[in-house]
Structure formats: C-alpha cells, structure tokens
Design an enzyme around this catalytic site. Structure first.
Site, short mmCIF file in Angstrom:
data_model
loop_
_atom_site.label_atom_id
_atom_site.label_comp_id
_atom_site.label_asym_id
_atom_site.label_seq_id
_atom_site.Cartn_x
_atom_site.Cartn_y
_atom_site.Cartn_z
N ASP A 105 60.65 25.93 87.94
CA ASP A 105 60.80 27.29 88.44
C ASP A 105 59.47 27.66 89.07
O ASP A 105 58.43 27.64 88.37
CB ASP A 105 61.11 28.27 87.30
CG ASP A 105 62.47 27.98 86.66
OD1 ASP A 105 63.33 27.38 87.32
OD2 ASP A 105 62.65 28.36 85.49
N HIS A 161 64.40 28.18 91.42
CA HIS A 161 64.77 26.96 90.68
C HIS A 161 64.98 25.77 91.64
O HIS A 161 65.79 25.84 92.56
CB HIS A 161 66.06 27.24 89.90
CG HIS A 161 66.55 26.09 89.08
ND1 HIS A 161 66.22 25.91 87.75
CD2 HIS A 161 67.38 25.06 89.40
CE1 HIS A 161 66.83 24.83 87.29
NE2 HIS A 161 67.53 24.29 88.28
N GLU A 191 69.48 31.18 92.18
CA GLU A 191 68.08 31.42 91.78
C GLU A 191 67.14 30.86 92.84
O GLU A 191 67.04 29.64 92.99
CB GLU A 191 67.79 30.73 90.43
CG GLU A 191 68.66 31.22 89.30
CD GLU A 191 68.43 30.43 88.00
OE1 GLU A 191 67.59 29.51 87.98
OE2 GLU A 191 69.12 30.74 87.02
N HIS A 234 65.91 21.24 83.34
CA HIS A 234 64.54 21.44 82.84
C HIS A 234 64.27 20.50 81.66
O HIS A 234 63.15 20.03 81.47
CB HIS A 234 64.34 22.88 82.38
CG HIS A 234 64.13 23.85 83.50
ND1 HIS A 234 62.93 24.01 84.14
CD2 HIS A 234 64.98 24.75 84.07
CE1 HIS A 234 63.03 24.95 85.07
NE2 HIS A 234 64.27 25.41 85.05
ZN LIG Z 1 65.00 26.88 86.33
#
Ligand SMILES: [Zn+2]
EC number: 3.4.13.22
Length: 258
Positions: A172, A232, A229, A165
């Site tokens: 996200d 992501h 995740e 990030h």
């Molecule tokens: Zn993320």
C-alpha cells in the site's frame, strides 16, 4: 560492493580512532600545548564526514548482501529504498480500524518484489519524487486480527483465502515530493468509498494527474491495481506462498501497551 570496500571501511575506522585521540588531546591540553599554535586539530566536519562515509559503506554492504538472496527471501525495504518514506499505519492505531496489529513498524517484501520497487524509486528520483509506504508484508496472524475486528470482506480480505499482503506480493503506497509531502490522490489511504476507486472521475485535474503518474510508474515495473483502492499494488510476475513470518522488533518497542 567491490572487494576493496572492507579495506576502505577498516581504513576509515582507523582514521576515526585517530581522530578520537586528537579530540581527547584537545579536551585536556597541557600548558605547553596551550602556547603551541602549531598543534593542528582536524575540523569537526572532517570527523562527521568520515562517520557518514563509514555509515554509507556499511549500508552498501547490507544492501549487497540482501540483493544476493533468493527471490522469495524477506527483505527490509528501508534498507533497499532508504530514500522512500515509511508510515506503517498498522503499527499504530492510526488506521481505519483504530487497531494496532504490529508490535513495531516494519516494511518487508519478497526480494523479487523489492527489486521492482527499486526500479520505480529510481525513476521517481529523476523527477524529485519518492514512494511512501503505508503497509507492506502483513503476517497471516495480523490478517486474522484485522478479520476478527471487522469480519466483512468489503473491508478485509478473508484470511482463509489469504491476502496478497501475507504473500509478500502487495504494497500500500503513495507518492511524496522532495519535502516529504504526500501528493493529493483525492482520498486518504484506507478510505473505503467510491472516491478511492480508480474509475472515479470527479476528482480535480491535479488528483487525476497524480493518480495517473502513480499507476503508470507501478504498472511499468510489473504491478497491477485493484478496482477499489488507489494505494494497493500487487506484483504480478510470481505469486508467493502465504506466510506468518514475523519481523523482529527492538526490545524497547515491546513494552506492555497501556
Ligand atoms: Zn493493500
């Protein structure tokens, strides 16, 4: 934008100015005018249309200037993908750490990444869906703030290694329908448990279908996933350097927090 657009914009602004004068006449009509049924005023919807058109042209101008920057430039995704939804959780305390780490919401990425996201949104447009962003570029200082609160690599990427990030490479996100309702992905964003893993197969058919659609759309545009995740995604073609560049906030959003 083509080379005639500034002229078009000026024409629209001129028309808007003329409309303003007509509206003023309407506000204080003379006694003669009151009886003169020949006086014609532009309908309010025409004025609204011209304002909308001037705004649209201005947005196209901003979009074109952003698209002409170099691949590594920071660009505002809200300018390039205005039809997407933005709920930047780390600009609020509505996140798994209950910690506000951004002074104001911002969804930025490197231009090369943004161009791929624009392709994803273009495909989604044709099936009535949109992207919804929860987090985009995250300055290194924000990553340190998260790490300070929770120094646990299971939940926060150690800032010394650097988060994708903070390179402007990671996003996200989820999908929403035409009414802005999130598609069911089985868990909320930032849910840390096995139910958020891509490998978890006990979700409903609907959830599995939604996840598959999200993954296919993102992978087709050059993004990879991580195992734990579903939200992501990482842009693969280029790895940009870590950064602590900060986006600017409107001055009224910088009031001292209570
Ligand atoms: Zn993320």
């Amino acid at each position: 934008m083509d080379k005639f657009s500034p002229f078009l914009l000026l024409s629209l602004l001129f028309l808007l100015a003329c409309q303003g004068e007509v509206v003023e006449e309407k506000a204080e009509p003379s006694s003669e005018e009151k009886t003169d049924s020949a006086v014609s005023l532009a309908p309010a919807e025409d004025t609204a249309f011209l304002y909308a058109e001037a705004r649209r042209l201005r947005q196209l101008e901003i979009r074109d200037s952003l698209l002409s920057l170099e691949d590594s430039a920071w660009v505002d995704l809200q300018q390039l993908i205005p039809q997407a939804e933005y709920e930047i959780r780390y600009a609020t305390s509505n996140n798994f750490m209950e910690l506000q780490v951004y002074d104001c919401p911002g969804c930025y990425s490197r231009l090369a990444v943004a161009k791929s996201l624009m392709k994803v949104q273009q495909n989604l447009d044709s099936i009535g869906l949109s992207l919804k962003f929860f987090d985009c570029y995250r300055p290194s200082s924000a990553q340190w703030a998260l790490w300070k609160k929770t120094p646990d690599p299971r939940y926060v990427h150690p800032p010394k290694q650097g988060s994708m990030h903070s390179r402007g490479n990671a996003l996200d996100l989820s999908l929403v329908d035409s009414l802005g309702r999130e598609l069911d992905m089985g868990t909320p964003f930032d849910y840390f448990g096995k139910e958020a893993y891509w490998s978890y197969t006990q979700h409903s058919e609907e959830v599995n279908k939604n996840r598959k659609l999200l993954r296919q759309q993102m992978q087709a545009a050059g993004f990879s996933t991580i195992r734990t995740e579903w939200w992501h995604f990482v842009y693969k073609a280029q790895r940009f350097p870590l950064s602590n560049w900060q986006w600017s906030c409107p001055t009224d959003s910088l009031e001292p927090k209570g």
